[in-house]
Design a protein around this motif. Structure first.
Motif, mmCIF file in Angstrom:
data_model
loop_
_atom_site.group_PDB
_atom_site.id
_atom_site.type_symbol
_atom_site.label_atom_id
_atom_site.label_comp_id
_atom_site.label_asym_id
_atom_site.label_seq_id
_atom_site.Cartn_x
_atom_site.Cartn_y
_atom_site.Cartn_z
ATOM 1 N N CYS A 56 18.215 2.233 4.056
ATOM 2 C CA CYS A 56 16.910 1.756 4.522
ATOM 3 C C CYS A 56 16.991 0.651 5.573
ATOM 4 O O CYS A 56 16.198 -0.281 5.568
ATOM 5 N N ILE A 57 17.948 0.737 6.458
ATOM 6 C CA ILE A 57 18.056 -0.234 7.537
ATOM 7 C C ILE A 57 17.663 0.452 8.834
ATOM 8 O O ILE A 57 18.274 1.430 9.251
ATOM 9 N N ASN A 58 16.614 -0.068 9.466
ATOM 10 C CA ASN A 58 16.109 0.456 10.745
ATOM 11 C C ASN A 58 15.834 1.954 10.713
ATOM 12 O O ASN A 58 16.287 2.710 11.562
ATOM 13 N N GLN A 59 15.107 2.380 9.716
ATOM 14 C CA GLN A 59 14.699 3.779 9.620
ATOM 15 C C GLN A 59 13.404 3.877 8.829
ATOM 16 O O GLN A 59 12.865 2.856 8.412
ATOM 17 N N ASN A 60 12.921 5.070 8.604
ATOM 18 C CA ASN A 60 11.671 5.269 7.890
ATOM 19 C C ASN A 60 11.846 5.002 6.403
ATOM 20 O O ASN A 60 12.642 5.654 5.739
ATOM 21 N N ALA A 61 11.080 4.028 5.899
ATOM 22 C CA ALA A 61 11.136 3.649 4.490
ATOM 23 C C ALA A 61 9.731 3.648 3.909
ATOM 24 O O ALA A 61 8.763 3.314 4.588
ATOM 25 N N GLY A 62 9.641 4.018 2.636
ATOM 26 C CA GLY A 62 8.374 4.019 1.916
ATOM 27 C C GLY A 62 8.645 3.900 0.423
ATOM 28 O O GLY A 62 9.732 3.481 0.016
ATOM 29 N N PHE A 63 7.680 4.310 -0.415
ATOM 30 C CA PHE A 63 7.806 4.149 -1.860
ATOM 31 C C PHE A 63 7.308 5.384 -2.598
ATOM 32 O O PHE A 63 6.303 5.981 -2.205
ATOM 33 N N ILE A 64 8.004 5.741 -3.682
ATOM 34 C CA ILE A 64 7.551 6.793 -4.588
ATOM 35 C C ILE A 64 7.305 6.193 -5.960
ATOM 36 O O ILE A 64 7.861 5.145 -6.302
ATOM 37 N N ASP A 65 6.462 6.881 -6.749
ATOM 38 C CA ASP A 65 6.254 6.447 -8.130
ATOM 39 C C ASP A 65 7.218 7.202 -9.043
ATOM 40 O O ASP A 65 8.021 8.022 -8.584
ATOM 41 N N GLU A 66 7.146 6.936 -10.335
ATOM 42 C CA GLU A 66 8.085 7.523 -11.296
ATOM 43 C C GLU A 66 7.874 9.018 -11.509
ATOM 44 O O GLU A 66 8.677 9.674 -12.146
ATOM 45 N N ASN A 67 6.789 9.564 -10.950
ATOM 46 C CA ASN A 67 6.551 11.006 -10.995
ATOM 47 C C ASN A 67 6.977 11.697 -9.707
ATOM 48 O O ASN A 67 6.772 12.890 -9.542
ATOM 49 N N GLY A 68 7.558 10.927 -8.783
ATOM 50 C CA GLY A 68 8.033 11.485 -7.516
ATOM 51 C C GLY A 68 6.981 11.569 -6.433
ATOM 52 O O GLY A 68 7.244 12.077 -5.346
ATOM 53 N N ASN A 69 5.776 11.048 -6.702
ATOM 54 C CA ASN A 69 4.708 11.066 -5.694
ATOM 55 C C ASN A 69 4.960 9.991 -4.643
ATOM 56 O O ASN A 69 5.267 8.850 -4.991
ATOM 57 N N GLU A 70 4.819 10.347 -3.394
ATOM 58 C CA GLU A 70 4.976 9.382 -2.316
ATOM 59 C C GLU A 70 3.705 8.547 -2.248
ATOM 60 O O GLU A 70 2.680 8.991 -1.744
ATOM 61 N N ILE A 71 3.765 7.341 -2.756
ATOM 62 C CA ILE A 71 2.602 6.456 -2.855
ATOM 63 C C ILE A 71 2.368 5.716 -1.536
ATOM 64 O O ILE A 71 1.237 5.578 -1.084
ATOM 65 N N ILE A 72 3.434 5.237 -0.933
ATOM 66 C CA ILE A 72 3.360 4.554 0.357
ATOM 67 C C ILE A 72 4.256 5.342 1.310
ATOM 68 O O ILE A 72 5.462 5.440 1.089
ATOM 69 N N PRO A 73 3.667 5.948 2.349
ATOM 70 C CA PRO A 73 4.436 6.810 3.256
ATOM 71 C C PRO A 73 5.620 6.102 3.910
ATOM 72 O O PRO A 73 5.640 4.878 4.027
ATOM 73 N N LEU A 74 6.564 6.892 4.364
ATOM 74 C CA LEU A 74 7.746 6.377 5.052
ATOM 75 C C LEU A 74 7.350 5.931 6.454
ATOM 76 O O LEU A 74 7.463 6.668 7.416
ATOM 77 N N GLN A 75 6.848 4.700 6.543
ATOM 78 C CA GLN A 75 6.315 4.190 7.803
ATOM 79 C C GLN A 75 6.915 2.857 8.224
ATOM 80 O O GLN A 75 6.557 2.315 9.264
ATOM 81 N N TYR A 76 7.850 2.341 7.430
ATOM 82 C CA TYR A 76 8.443 1.039 7.725
ATOM 83 C C TYR A 76 9.889 1.191 8.170
ATOM 84 O O TYR A 76 10.565 2.151 7.815
ATOM 85 N N ASN A 77 10.373 0.216 8.946
ATOM 86 C CA ASN A 77 11.764 0.226 9.403
ATOM 87 C C ASN A 77 12.721 -0.150 8.291
ATOM 88 O O ASN A 77 13.893 0.220 8.329
ATOM 89 N N SER A 78 12.242 -0.885 7.318
ATOM 90 C CA SER A 78 13.045 -1.293 6.171
ATOM 91 C C SER A 78 12.088 -1.741 5.075
ATOM 92 O O SER A 78 10.935 -2.071 5.352
ATOM 93 N N ALA A 79 12.569 -1.736 3.839
ATOM 94 C CA ALA A 79 11.727 -2.156 2.718
ATOM 95 C C ALA A 79 12.592 -2.702 1.595
ATOM 96 O O ALA A 79 13.720 -2.247 1.398
ATOM 97 N N LYS A 80 12.049 -3.655 0.865
ATOM 98 C CA LYS A 80 12.700 -4.199 -0.327
ATOM 99 C C LYS A 80 11.854 -3.828 -1.530
ATOM 100 O O LYS A 80 10.659 -3.553 -1.411
ATOM 101 N N SER A 81 12.458 -3.829 -2.686
ATOM 102 C CA SER A 81 11.762 -3.444 -3.922
ATOM 103 C C SER A 81 10.593 -4.375 -4.218
ATOM 104 O O SER A 81 10.596 -5.548 -3.834
ATOM 105 N N PHE A 82 9.623 -3.851 -4.961
ATOM 106 C CA PHE A 82 8.499 -4.671 -5.392
ATOM 107 C C PHE A 82 8.971 -5.728 -6.380
ATOM 108 O O PHE A 82 9.812 -5.471 -7.240
ATOM 109 N N SER A 83 8.404 -6.906 -6.227
ATOM 110 C CA SER A 83 8.677 -8.021 -7.123
ATOM 111 C C SER A 83 7.409 -8.860 -7.189
ATOM 112 O O SER A 83 6.876 -9.261 -6.143
ATOM 113 N N GLU A 84 6.910 -9.063 -8.374
ATOM 114 C CA GLU A 84 5.699 -9.845 -8.595
ATOM 115 C C GLU A 84 4.507 -9.267 -7.823
ATOM 116 O O GLU A 84 3.667 -9.994 -7.306
#
Length: 142
Positions: A56-84
């Motif tokens: 996830c360095i300088n490429q399309n990054a997004g988020f899936i839920d535990e059911n495999g659904n793409e919740i946040i599309p792959l639209q970021y150059n990088s992403a870190k895990s959710f915290s708080e």
């Protein structure tokens, strides 16, 4: 030897780094219908996924839920895990923070950004390291 286990799998989580990753449950049920190059561990119900297997360095990054659904599309150059409740995400050359609905909570203006811990995240802005709260307000150093 093809397909045989060399070492018994004893982990609850394995970060996947490859050209094509899919996710299965412990019971062997296919979770992701789409393949990704990288799948990180789940944090607060969501996992960072990326198009290519480069961590996830300088490429399309997004988020899936535990059911495999793409919740946040792959639209970021990088992403870190959710915290708080927030995740640091990078767009072009700046970092900002989003919530689990994908809404921008703290604008993209930082050159570096860490995950939140105890209500504080460390960021770099205009060449200076500083600490911010959930709204992006600077916190004075002790």
């Amino acid at each position: 030897m093809k397909g045989d286990y060399i070492l018994a799998h004893s982990y609850n989580y394995t970060p996947f780094l490859s050209d094509s990753c899919i996710l299965y449950s412990k019971e062997g049920k296919l979770i992701t219908q789409k393949s990704y190059g990288y799948i990180n561990e789940f944090s607060e119900g969501l996992a960072v996924v990326c198009a290519n297997g480069l961590g996830c360095i300088n490429q399309n990054a997004g988020f899936i839920d535990e059911n495999g659904n793409e919740i946040i599309p792959l639209q970021y150059n990088s992403a870190k895990s959710f915290s708080e409740g927030l995740a640091a995400v990078k767009r072009e050359d700046k970092w900002g923070y989003i919530n689990k609905a994908g809404e921008i909570i703290i604008p993209f203006k930082y050159t570096q950004a860490s995950s939140f811990s105890n209500g504080i995240a460390e960021v770099s802005y205009n060449g200076f390291s500083q600490k911010i709260n959930y709204t992006g307000e600077m916190i004075e150093n002790d």
